[in-house]
Design an enzyme around this catalytic site. Sequence first.
Site, PDB file in Angstrom:
ATOM      1  N   GLY A  79       0.849  -1.209   0.000  1.00 41.77           N
ATOM      2  CA  GLY A  79       0.000   0.000   0.000  1.00 41.77           C
ATOM      3  C   GLY A  79       0.876   1.247   0.000  1.00 41.77           C
ATOM      4  O   GLY A  79       1.809   1.350   0.787  1.00 41.77           O
TER       5      GLY A  79
ATOM      6  N   ASP B   1      -1.055   2.178   8.358  1.00 42.40           N
ATOM      7  CA  ASP B   1      -1.663   1.442   9.474  1.00 42.40           C
ATOM      8  C   ASP B   1      -0.876   1.553  10.781  1.00 42.40           C
ATOM      9  O   ASP B   1      -1.423   1.285  11.851  1.00 42.40           O
ATOM     10  CB  ASP B   1      -1.806  -0.042   9.113  1.00 42.40           C
ATOM     11  CG  ASP B   1      -2.829  -0.269   8.019  1.00 42.40           C
ATOM     12  OD1 ASP B   1      -3.593   0.664   7.710  1.00 42.40           O
ATOM     13  OD2 ASP B   1      -2.860  -1.377   7.453  1.00 42.40           O
TER      14      ASP B   1
ATOM     15  N   GLY C  49     -12.014  14.516  18.642  1.00 43.78           N
ATOM     16  CA  GLY C  49     -13.064  14.589  19.666  1.00 43.78           C
ATOM     17  C   GLY C  49     -14.262  13.723  19.327  1.00 43.78           C
ATOM     18  O   GLY C  49     -15.418  14.134  19.490  1.00 43.78           O
ATOM     19  N   ALA C  50     -13.999  12.509  18.864  1.00 47.00           N
ATOM     20  CA  ALA C  50     -15.112  11.596  18.541  1.00 47.00           C
ATOM     21  C   ALA C  50     -15.625  10.933  19.814  1.00 47.00           C
ATOM     22  O   ALA C  50     -14.911  10.831  20.812  1.00 47.00           O
ATOM     23  CB  ALA C  50     -14.635  10.528  17.562  1.00 47.00           C
ATOM     24  N   GLU C  51     -16.855  10.472  19.758  1.00 49.52           N
ATOM     25  CA  GLU C  51     -17.448   9.828  20.936  1.00 49.52           C
ATOM     26  C   GLU C  51     -16.872   8.424  21.133  1.00 49.52           C
ATOM     27  O   GLU C  51     -16.669   7.983  22.255  1.00 49.52           O
ATOM     28  CB  GLU C  51     -18.973   9.754  20.792  1.00 49.52           C
ATOM     29  CG  GLU C  51     -19.708  11.009  21.264  1.00 49.52           C
ATOM     30  CD  GLU C  51     -19.383  12.246  20.441  1.00 49.52           C
ATOM     31  OE1 GLU C  51     -19.221  12.128  19.217  1.00 49.52           O
ATOM     32  OE2 GLU C  51     -19.283  13.344  21.035  1.00 49.52           O
TER      33      GLU C  51
ATOM     34  N   ARG D 243       1.165  -4.913  -5.536  1.00 49.61           N
ATOM     35  CA  ARG D 243       1.185  -6.148  -4.756  1.00 49.61           C
ATOM     36  C   ARG D 243       1.484  -7.240  -5.783  1.00 49.61           C
ATOM     37  O   ARG D 243       0.775  -7.373  -6.776  1.00 49.61           O
ATOM     38  CB  ARG D 243      -0.151  -6.359  -4.072  1.00 49.61           C
ATOM     39  CG  ARG D 243      -0.523  -5.140  -3.203  1.00 49.61           C
ATOM     40  CD  ARG D 243      -1.603  -5.451  -2.220  1.00 49.61           C
ATOM     41  NE  ARG D 243      -2.226  -4.240  -1.718  1.00 49.61           N
ATOM     42  CZ  ARG D 243      -1.937  -3.670  -0.545  1.00 49.61           C
ATOM     43  NH1 ARG D 243      -1.032  -4.181   0.241  1.00 49.61           N
ATOM     44  NH2 ARG D 243      -2.575  -2.588  -0.173  1.00 49.61           N
TER      45      ARG D 243
ATOM     46  N   ARG E 275      -4.885   7.870   2.131  1.00 50.53           N
ATOM     47  CA  ARG E 275      -3.514   7.449   1.807  1.00 50.53           C
ATOM     48  C   ARG E 275      -2.726   8.475   1.013  1.00 50.53           C
ATOM     49  O   ARG E 275      -1.506   8.366   0.888  1.00 50.53           O
ATOM     50  CB  ARG E 275      -3.555   6.136   1.021  1.00 50.53           C
ATOM     51  CG  ARG E 275      -3.709   4.937   1.885  1.00 50.53           C
ATOM     52  CD  ARG E 275      -2.925   3.710   1.482  1.00 50.53           C
ATOM     53  NE  ARG E 275      -2.982   3.283   0.127  1.00 50.53           N
ATOM     54  CZ  ARG E 275      -3.328   2.039  -0.245  1.00 50.53           C
ATOM     55  NH1 ARG E 275      -3.686   1.154   0.661  1.00 50.53           N
ATOM     56  NH2 ARG E 275      -3.290   1.689  -1.493  1.00 50.53           N
TER      57      ARG E 275
END
Length: 319
Positions: A11, A127, A185-187, A72, A252
């Site tokens: 990737g 990742d 600031g996500a839940e 790949r 990406r």
Amino acid sequence: MKKIGILTSGGDCSGMNAAIRSAVRSGLRHNLAMIGFRKGYLGLMKADYITLDSKAVSGILHRGGTFLQSARSPEFRTPEGQQQALANLRKLGVDGLIILGGDGSLTGALALHNLGFPVIGIPASIDNDIPYTDMALGVDTALNNIIYAVDCIKDTASSHARAFVIEVMGRNSGYLASISAIAAGAEYALVPERDFDLSEICQQLRARYEEGRDNAIIILAEGAGNAHQIADSIKDAIGFETRVTVLGHYQRGGAPTVFDRLLASRLGKNAVDLLLEGEKGLMVGLSNNSIITTSLEDVVEGEKKPHDEMLRLAEVLGI
Ligand code: ADP
Ligand code: F6P
């Protein structure tokens, strides 16, 4: 050491170009001939390469992706593919090879090392699942891309009183999800490394909803579950209007951040220096802001330490 080859595999990620530029300019400084194989191991098996002079790497530092292209290539996993690659390297008079990529690509690098060819690996994968480096190339840029998108989505989520499930990359790693959840600031951050109880999440969201907090952001690593199913469950449990956004390959690309440009420049030069010193079978990485080396064998056999502190922080700050 007279000639060094370089390739990018697996990737792609932002910072690959900056690392190629750094390796090439460092090699040229030592009067080495530098060549770049196109499309990763495929180019190695087909002897598809270009000569890299200083001009060839001009104007690429700030560009995402990889101008050598990536691929790949399943054939390289076979002994025949690896022997073909080795024969081409010998025929072209290449003395050392720098390989940029993720855990699969570094496993390929170890295979070449085990066949007696000098290689140095550079960790490059958004990742951040490669052990023995705090950060791989491309991670910081991907995080910044995600944060930009989540900030935008938060605006519309609050205008329409909606809950959003935002899917980020990470088949086996929740690093992008947990760090972006903290920074945006996500839940919730839902990650493959940790089980979650969807009914408990729905209960907590309902309680918040009843308090008047009528929008929410749930960041889901792609390997942790199905975004549409999770959104439907939230809708059914709360009556919350939900939407799903899959950020996909947007994450990406793009101009690398300063962090990635600097990391790439350091890793590229160090890879060349190591080959010149006669070192081989190593990966260069970052630890406590210093460049370190680890044997490819340890990298391939190792496991990235779980990012428990970040997961806990995302949990504490989320709800
Ligand atoms: P990434 O490097 O991003 O993890 P992949 O896992 O797809 O991406 O690996 C990229 C390439 O590395 C593969 O297409 C293959 O050519 C090579 N590779 C992966 N695993 C191995 C292996 N076990 N042995 C040899 N080569 C491998
Ligand atoms: O490079 C790793 C990764 O970004 C994963 O998180 C994702 O699942 C995968 O690549 C998708 O890559 P592609 O669509 O290129 O196979």
